[in-house]
Motif scaffolding. Structure first.
Motif, mmCIF file in Angstrom:
data_model
loop_
_atom_site.group_PDB
_atom_site.id
_atom_site.type_symbol
_atom_site.label_atom_id
_atom_site.label_comp_id
_atom_site.label_asym_id
_atom_site.label_seq_id
_atom_site.Cartn_x
_atom_site.Cartn_y
_atom_site.Cartn_z
ATOM 1 N N ALA A 179 -13.903 -7.307 -0.967
ATOM 2 C CA ALA A 179 -13.172 -8.215 -0.028
ATOM 3 C C ALA A 179 -13.720 -8.258 1.572
ATOM 4 O O ALA A 179 -13.830 -9.470 1.887
ATOM 5 C CB ALA A 179 -11.862 -7.867 0.024
ATOM 6 N N LEU A 180 -13.978 -7.021 1.866
ATOM 7 C CA LEU A 180 -14.545 -7.066 3.446
ATOM 8 C C LEU A 180 -15.865 -7.996 3.670
ATOM 9 O O LEU A 180 -16.106 -8.460 4.518
ATOM 10 C CB LEU A 180 -14.499 -5.598 3.881
ATOM 11 N N HIS A 181 -16.747 -7.540 2.396
ATOM 12 C CA HIS A 181 -18.200 -8.071 2.594
ATOM 13 C C HIS A 181 -18.282 -9.626 2.050
ATOM 14 O O HIS A 181 -19.112 -10.198 2.267
ATOM 15 C CB HIS A 181 -19.025 -7.238 1.661
ATOM 16 N N ASP A 182 -16.860 -9.860 1.558
ATOM 17 C CA ASP A 182 -16.676 -11.481 1.205
ATOM 18 C C ASP A 182 -16.238 -12.155 2.384
ATOM 19 O O ASP A 182 -15.907 -13.218 2.699
ATOM 20 C CB ASP A 182 -15.919 -11.631 0.123
ATOM 21 N N GLY A 183 -15.896 -11.410 3.543
ATOM 22 C CA GLY A 183 -15.428 -11.970 4.798
ATOM 23 C C GLY A 183 -13.982 -11.997 4.697
ATOM 24 O O GLY A 183 -13.115 -12.539 5.484
ATOM 25 N N ASP A 184 -13.277 -11.372 3.693
ATOM 26 C CA ASP A 184 -11.718 -11.468 3.648
ATOM 27 C C ASP A 184 -11.096 -10.184 4.009
ATOM 28 O O ASP A 184 -10.580 -9.330 3.205
ATOM 29 C CB ASP A 184 -11.550 -11.872 2.119
ATOM 30 N N VAL A 185 -11.000 -10.249 5.323
ATOM 31 C CA VAL A 185 -10.419 -8.815 5.464
ATOM 32 C C VAL A 185 -8.567 -8.715 5.519
ATOM 33 O O VAL A 185 -8.578 -7.800 4.904
ATOM 34 C CB VAL A 185 -10.598 -8.886 7.389
ATOM 35 N N PRO A 186 -8.202 -9.742 5.672
ATOM 36 C CA PRO A 186 -6.552 -9.842 5.092
ATOM 37 C C PRO A 186 -6.658 -9.501 3.729
ATOM 38 O O PRO A 186 -5.624 -8.710 3.463
ATOM 39 C CB PRO A 186 -6.006 -11.356 5.460
ATOM 40 N N GLY A 187 -7.459 -10.018 2.884
ATOM 41 C CA GLY A 187 -7.317 -9.631 1.435
ATOM 42 C C GLY A 187 -7.522 -8.013 1.065
ATOM 43 O O GLY A 187 -6.890 -7.515 0.391
ATOM 44 N N ALA A 188 -8.443 -7.386 2.019
ATOM 45 C CA ALA A 188 -8.741 -6.168 1.850
ATOM 46 C C ALA A 188 -7.653 -4.978 2.219
ATOM 47 O O ALA A 188 -7.377 -4.334 1.823
ATOM 48 C CB ALA A 188 -10.076 -5.739 2.599
ATOM 49 N N LEU A 189 -7.125 -5.704 3.446
ATOM 50 C CA LEU A 189 -5.922 -5.058 3.885
ATOM 51 C C LEU A 189 -4.710 -5.028 2.845
ATOM 52 O O LEU A 189 -3.987 -4.055 2.715
ATOM 53 C CB LEU A 189 -5.479 -5.442 5.280
ATOM 54 N N ALA A 190 -4.490 -6.177 2.274
ATOM 55 C CA ALA A 190 -3.573 -6.298 1.248
ATOM 56 C C ALA A 190 -3.567 -5.337 0.331
ATOM 57 O O ALA A 190 -2.756 -4.865 -0.297
ATOM 58 C CB ALA A 190 -3.352 -7.660 0.774
ATOM 59 N N LEU A 191 -4.802 -5.247 -0.375
ATOM 60 C CA LEU A 191 -5.180 -4.121 -1.451
ATOM 61 C C LEU A 191 -4.721 -2.878 -0.426
ATOM 62 O O LEU A 191 -4.137 -2.033 -1.637
ATOM 63 C CB LEU A 191 -6.560 -4.226 -1.754
ATOM 64 N N VAL A 192 -5.008 -2.517 0.382
ATOM 65 C CA VAL A 192 -4.409 -1.158 1.016
ATOM 66 C C VAL A 192 -3.044 -1.302 0.884
ATOM 67 O O VAL A 192 -2.404 -0.046 0.567
ATOM 68 C CB VAL A 192 -5.319 -0.994 2.343
ATOM 69 N N ASP A 193 -2.377 -2.046 1.383
ATOM 70 C CA ASP A 193 -0.896 -2.133 1.426
ATOM 71 C C ASP A 193 -0.377 -2.048 -0.063
ATOM 72 O O ASP A 193 0.423 -1.164 -0.145
ATOM 73 C CB ASP A 193 -0.448 -3.416 1.876
ATOM 74 N N ALA A 194 -0.942 -2.483 -1.122
ATOM 75 C CA ALA A 194 -0.537 -2.464 -2.289
ATOM 76 C C ALA A 194 -0.580 -1.068 -2.938
ATOM 77 O O ALA A 194 0.229 -0.441 -3.581
ATOM 78 C CB ALA A 194 -1.483 -3.422 -3.248
ATOM 79 N N ALA A 195 -1.679 -0.310 -2.517
ATOM 80 C CA ALA A 195 -1.940 0.982 -2.908
ATOM 81 C C ALA A 195 -0.672 2.129 -2.179
ATOM 82 O O ALA A 195 -0.107 2.779 -2.995
ATOM 83 C CB ALA A 195 -3.427 1.482 -2.454
ATOM 84 N N HIS A 196 -0.490 1.560 -0.940
ATOM 85 C CA HIS A 196 0.528 2.391 -0.303
ATOM 86 C C HIS A 196 1.969 2.309 -0.589
ATOM 87 O O HIS A 196 2.375 3.083 -1.142
ATOM 88 C CB HIS A 196 0.301 1.924 1.093
ATOM 89 N N ALA A 197 2.054 0.879 -1.441
ATOM 90 C CA ALA A 197 3.214 0.543 -1.803
ATOM 91 C C ALA A 197 3.652 1.471 -3.411
ATOM 92 O O ALA A 197 4.566 1.609 -3.602
ATOM 93 C CB ALA A 197 3.511 -1.012 -2.022
ATOM 94 N N GLY A 198 2.532 1.283 -4.112
ATOM 95 C CA GLY A 198 2.474 2.002 -5.280
ATOM 96 C C GLY A 198 2.698 3.616 -5.275
ATOM 97 O O GLY A 198 3.664 4.241 -5.861
ATOM 98 N N LEU A 199 2.118 3.957 -3.998
ATOM 99 C CA LEU A 199 2.408 5.493 -4.075
ATOM 100 C C LEU A 199 3.884 5.699 -3.326
ATOM 101 O O LEU A 199 4.474 6.902 -3.899
ATOM 102 C CB LEU A 199 1.664 5.939 -2.911
#
Length: 256
Positions: free
Chosen positions: A75-95
């Motif tokens: 996502a980062l290398h596609d220029g989608d920083v918000p998308g990358a951060l959303a993936l991080v958020d989802a991982a923390h929510a799962g934890l």
């Protein structure tokens, strides 16, 4: 690539990370690393951004796992920083969900440990003197024993949380010792406002481990594992933040 930027070969990144040169090429092809420049003869030339990307990816893996770490870097290398951060958020929510379920299990175990059912002859008709460790009780007797309505027990059964046996002929429910234990656990967690879908995994763990002592040991072990994963995620997130800031600074310098 600017003149002051470090020039690295695939083998240099491979040595840095303990990987093969083919794996480094695979990472670039998969988008884990940003696109590399090529020489006139077609050889890849990597720079400091690739080194940082590789270190970031490696830092993300222990906490987020290879699948999520790959998706974040892509996502980062596609220029989608918000998308990358959303993936991080989802991982923390799962934890967080795993921690919530573990907390529910601890509450249930503490309650079960504190309950000492009165010793009495099995199969007595009085639910208040029946020993739920040995008796088979009917639904009304279990309701009286726990101080709940029979309708609540039926709801828990309909939700798949209880599976009492049925008498032959009459089809009356028969709650054995494990059923009564489970019903008590459900009652405890419902009083603490846990929804039924969070209670189900607690019961599944109890049945899988075969008893409260085994489950208590499993809960302690899982708690340590979650704490370790949290620390790994924090370390990975810190490296990710540095990489995002670096790439944004490089981007601003390139357009300045």
């Amino acid at each position: 690539m600017t003149n002051h930027e470090v020039r690295l070969r695939p083998v240099d990144l491979a040595r840095l990370s303990g990987l093969s040169t083919q794996q480094i090429r695979n990472y670039e092809d998969a988008g884990v690393l940003p696109p590399a420049a090529r020489t006139e003869s077609g050889y890849r030339v990597f720079g400091d951004v690739h080194r940082r990307a590789l270190l970031t990816y490696r830092a993300l893996q222990p906490g987020y796992g290879p699948v999520a770490a790959t998706a974040v870097m892509q996502a980062l290398h596609d220029g989608d920083v918000p998308g990358a951060l959303a993936l991080v958020d989802a991982a923390h929510a799962g934890l967080h969900e795993q921690r919530t379920a573990l907390r529910a299990t601890r509450v249930a175990l503490e309650t079960l440990a504190g309950r000492r059912p009165p010793a009495a002859a099995p199969h007595t008709a009085d639910p208040h003197t029946a020993d739920p460790r040995t008796a088979d009780l009917r639904i009304g007797e279990v309701a009286a024993l726990l101080g709940v309505r029979t309708s609540a027990l039926r709801v828990w059964e309909a939700a798949g949380l209880l599976t009492p046996a049925r008498e032959r002929g009459t089809r009356y429910r028969q709650f054995g010792p494990d059923d009564i234990r489970d019903a008590r656990l459900i009652q405890t967690l419902r009083r603490s406002h846990y929804p039924l879908d969070q209670i189900r995994p607690v019961l599944e763990e109890l049945r899988r481990e075969g008893g409260t002592e085994a489950l208590r040991a499993a809960v302690a072990e899982r708690g340590e594992a979650l704490a370790g994963r949290t620390r790994a995620m924090l370390a990975g997130a810190g490296r990710l933040a540095e990489y995002i800031e670096y790439t944004e600074n490089v981007g601003r310098a390139g357009t300045g």
